[in-house]
Write a protein that holds these residues in place. Structure first.
Motif, PDB file in Angstrom:
ATOM      1  N   LYS A  91       0.821  -1.206   0.000  1.00  0.00           N
ATOM      2  CA  LYS A  91       0.000   0.000   0.000  1.00  0.00           C
ATOM      3  C   LYS A  91       0.862   1.267   0.000  1.00  0.00           C
ATOM      4  N   THR A  92       2.081   1.168   0.573  1.00  0.00           N
ATOM      5  CA  THR A  92       2.904   2.372   0.707  1.00  0.00           C
ATOM      6  C   THR A  92       3.194   3.016  -0.644  1.00  0.00           C
ATOM      7  N   ASP A  96      -3.019   6.214   6.924  1.00  0.00           N
ATOM      8  CA  ASP A  96      -2.692   4.794   6.982  1.00  0.00           C
ATOM      9  C   ASP A  96      -3.380   4.181   8.204  1.00  0.00           C
ATOM     10  N   GLY A 119       2.009  -2.092  10.598  1.00  0.00           N
ATOM     11  CA  GLY A 119       2.870  -1.516   9.582  1.00  0.00           C
ATOM     12  C   GLY A 119       4.372  -1.735   9.606  1.00  0.00           C
ATOM     13  N   HIS A 163       7.646   5.083   7.555  1.00  0.00           N
ATOM     14  CA  HIS A 163       7.163   5.630   6.294  1.00  0.00           C
ATOM     15  C   HIS A 163       8.095   6.735   5.802  1.00  0.00           C
TER      16      HIS A 163
HETATM   17 MG    MG Z   1       1.636  -0.313   5.450  1.00  0.00          MG
END
Ligand code: MG
Ligand code: ADP
Length: 713
Positions: A315-316, A410, A568, A346
């Motif tokens: 998804k990032t 997120d 995550g 991130h």
């Molecule tokens: Mg993620």
């Protein structure tokens, strides 16, 4: 004669006192409220239990048999009437402590009775105390003169509705039976005209549904199972259908009225990233979702899209490419994460991905202070920074942008509605587009309801070359073997997570467990050969970060942690996830944790450690984990095991409070309801054609009811 909207007090058999309790205990103010107080179960009076099959104390049973004995025993307060009823399979004792004399006179040994009551156990034997007795068979010569026929009494037995009641209501004579009587009275006084149909006739005939009036009378007093099923189906459909119709209308209206920034072009940042920087080929699912997002952003409508993708589905990079589209069109973008650890990851990840493209990326959270913070804020306000990554600090009032065009959020379920509203206020020129990403796949039925007014994209494909994680269930007995396995993996250069449960209610003990687990591991995996990190919620952010970073850099081989690492975190070299007391975790949490491994090319393992004895539900959770890696299957199982109200992130949502429908079971009805609602709104968005008059009217009348709307906003 009362109508539906009259005060419940004026219904025959109610009066001021009972009305008062009905209001306080059940929220029943009007006759309508009473009418929609549905039974929660039924006693099937069409069926008879065989005495031999009665084994459960407390069960309500109905027996048909011959009264064999009747005698008064005991003295004073112990005086009681005792009888025995016999059917083809056995004998059951009946006991009465009250109305002994009267009963003794009216009951006759040798006659056949229908006996109804609750089973007691006394001295190891079953009996029924204070059963209701009804003569079963009246001998009427049949027309052909042969044998007895059943009396009308037996032939017309039906389902008895049982209503939710309370102690206070019971004291006022409104137990399940008293409520039943009130509903009978009410229904006898009402006519179909007072409860107009809400669905168009064509839907009723096309989907073979019974009318509304009929459904409501039958849900209270069905004659048999078929009638009950037809009533239930119709009312569940109605409930789900109107909710979908409202959600879809909200979505359509929002799209039609809220203008979104138009990203007319795909520019240099996006293209150069795609051609020069993207380190892998996008999966088909990633491409599809990026196209869907691109479609939204070019449309001039405001984007409100949810991307669901299992852990590790990538998804990032979707988030990044979306943000690049904004930058190419002169806008700024934010990426918000629920925890500091995740936000920092991130930041590191994205800074590296964009490399020397010239995209300016900043980091902001509550821990960024002083000069550093001021510099970031100044760069955001001047427009110098393109992307800011951080925690929910990003939506605080003191953060001002020059031209915020999109926010990517997120792990959606940790961001609330108010926070979303704050975000909307960030750009006076209009609301930034919103892209919400979640790795907690919702069962389809839940998504259709919870996110029914959003557009949903699904990344249903993992990047190639991933080996499915092997999940094994181990008990305390295997602890040594588990440690041996950890040693082998570490010897191969891999890293290991060991996760402990930590919940508020048992926090102190959980922390002790975690610490003693950490100490034990430190003895079994001694320095200098082994290095161990530890991270838990009670630590200072800076310490947490320090420990986390050591693990991320590969300086420690074992990470002992609580679920703070759940969301995550990406350490591709970690290949073993050991979960202690795995039976204490929910399914979706287990799945999230497992998603921390299996991110590199190596075969990864998840070891679920539990005690030897497990509840059947815990066992099913563990088995499900061992059998599948598919987040959507796991979510469905979770929904089935726990019920819709307990799925993470939905607790506060009144949206899942249905009168009859159950999202875990009524998926088919819901899917049909949503499809039909979609088709209707596509053809007739304003519900203007005469055929849809009923729909429009019903929506309008429900719109006045604040309770309905509070479920959606
Ligand atoms: Mg993620
Ligand atoms: P999540 O959906 O859980 O946020 P990430 O975005 O963290 O997943 O991606 C997981 C890993 O997969 C990262 O290391 C990322 O670089 C990698 N990845 C993402 N997309 C692809 C792809 N199409 N091909 C190969 N690897 C990919």
């Amino acid at each position: 004669m009362p109508n539906l909207d009259s005060n419940i007090e004026y219904l025959k058999g109610v009066g001021p006192q009972r009305a008062d309790v009905l209001k306080k205990e059940l929220g029943i103010f009007t006759c309508r409220d009473l009418l929609f107080h549905f039974p929660f179960r039924y006693i099937d009076r069409t069926k008879f239990h065989r005495i031999r099959d009665i084994h459960t104390e407390g069960e309500q049973v109905q027996i048909r048999g011959i009264l064999r004995r009747l005698e008064t025993l005991g003295e004073g307060r112990a005086r009681r009437l005792v009888g025995s009823i016999r059917d083809e399979t056995g004998m059951m004792e009946l006991v009465w402590f009250q109305a002994v004399q009267w009963l003794e006179k009216s009951l006759q040994v040798g006659k056949e009775y229908i006996v109804f009551g609750r089973v007691n156990e006394f001295n190891g034997r079953f009996n029924i105390t204070h059963p209701e007795m009804e003569e079963a068979v009246v001998v009427v010569p049949a027309e052909n003169g042969q044998g007895p026929v059943l009396s009308a009494q037996v032939a017309s037995r039906t389902f008895d509705p049982v209503y939710p009641s309370t102690d206070k209501l019971t004291q006022k004579g409104l137990d399940a039976k008293g409520l039943r009587k009130l509903l009978r009275t009410l229904l006898d006084q009402l006519s179909a005209a007072e409860l107009p149909e809400t669905l168009p006739d064509y839907l009723l005939s096309q989907y073979k549904m019974i009318g509304r009036w009929s459904a409501i009378s039958k849900i209270h007093f069905p004659e048999n199972q078929q009638e009950l099923d037809a009533a239930t189906r119709r009312l569940k459909f109605e409930e789900l259908f109107f909710l979908q119709l409202r959600l879809l209308q909200i979505r359509t209206r929002r799209k039609d009225t809220i203008r979104g920034f138009v990203y007319s072009k795909i520019g240099e940042y996006f293209n150069r990233f795609f051609q020069e920087k993207l380190p892998f080929e996008l999966t088909g699912a990633q491409k599809r979702v990026i196209k869907e997002i691109r479609g939204d952003l070019a449309s001039g409508k405001h984007m409100n899209r949810l991307v669901q993708g299992d852990v590790g589905s990538g998804k990032t990079v979707v988030a990044l490419m979306t943000m690049l589209m904004a930058i190419d069109n002169g806008f700024q973008a934010t990426l918000m994460a629920p925890t500091e650890i995740l936000a920092q990851q991130h930041f590191a990840n994205i800074t590296e991905l964009v490399g020397e493209l010239g995209v300016q990326v900043g980091y902001l959270s509550g821990t960024v202070k002083g000069k550093k913070r001021e510099a970031i804020l100044q760069q955001l306000a001047s427009g110098e920074l393109h992307i800011v990554i951080g925690t929910h600090a990003l939506i605080e009032d003191w953060v001002q942008f020059k031209n915020l065009g999109i926010s990517v959020i997120d792990e959606q379920h940790r961001f609330g509605v108010q926070q979303r509203a704050k975000l909307w206020a960030k750009n006076p020129a209009g609301p930034p587009h919103v892209l919400v990403m979640t790795a907690t796949p919702s069962p389809r039925t839940l998504a259709m309801t919870l996110y029914g007014d959003l557009d949903v994209s699904v990344i249903d494909e993992l990047p190639p070359g991933r080996k499915p994680i092997t999940t094994l269930h181990k008990t305390e007995h295997h602890r040594l073997r588990v440690q041996g396995f950890m040693r082998e993996e570490i010897a191969k250069g891999r890293q290991v997570y060991v996760v402990y449960p930590m919940i508020e209610e048992t926090e102190t003990m959980d922390l002790q467990n975690l610490m003693s687990g950490f100490e034990a591991l430190s003895r079994d995996f001694p320095i200098p050969e082994y290095q161990i990190s530890i991270v838990h919620g009670k630590m200072k952010a800076a310490d947490k970060d320090f420990e986390m970073q050591r693990f991320v850099r590969g300086e420690t081989q074992i990470m002992v942690a609580t679920t703070v690492i759940e969301v995550g975190v990406n350490v591709p070299n970690a290949s073993v996830m050991v979960i202690e007391n795995a039976e204490r975790f929910g399914l979706s949490q287990l799945h999230q944790l497992r998603g921390r491994v299996g991110r590199g090319a190596e075969q990864s393992f998840c070891l679920l450690l539990t005690s030897f004895k497990l509840s059947s539900e815990a066992r099913e959770r563990i088995q499900t984990m061992c059998q599948t890696n598919d987040g959507f299957i796991i979510a469905e199982t979770d929904l089935r095991l726990r019920g819709p109200g307990n799925i993470e992130g939905t607790q506060q949502s009144g949206m899942l409070r249905f009168m009859l429908a159950d999202l875990a079971r009524d998926g088919q009805i819901l899917t049909a309801a949503r499809e039909i609602a979609t088709q209707i709104l596509e053809k007739d968005p304003a519900l203007a054609i005469p055929e849809h008059g009923r729909l429009k009217q019903h929506l309008a009348s429900e719109g006045k009811d604040a309770r309905v709307w509070s479920r959606i906003s």
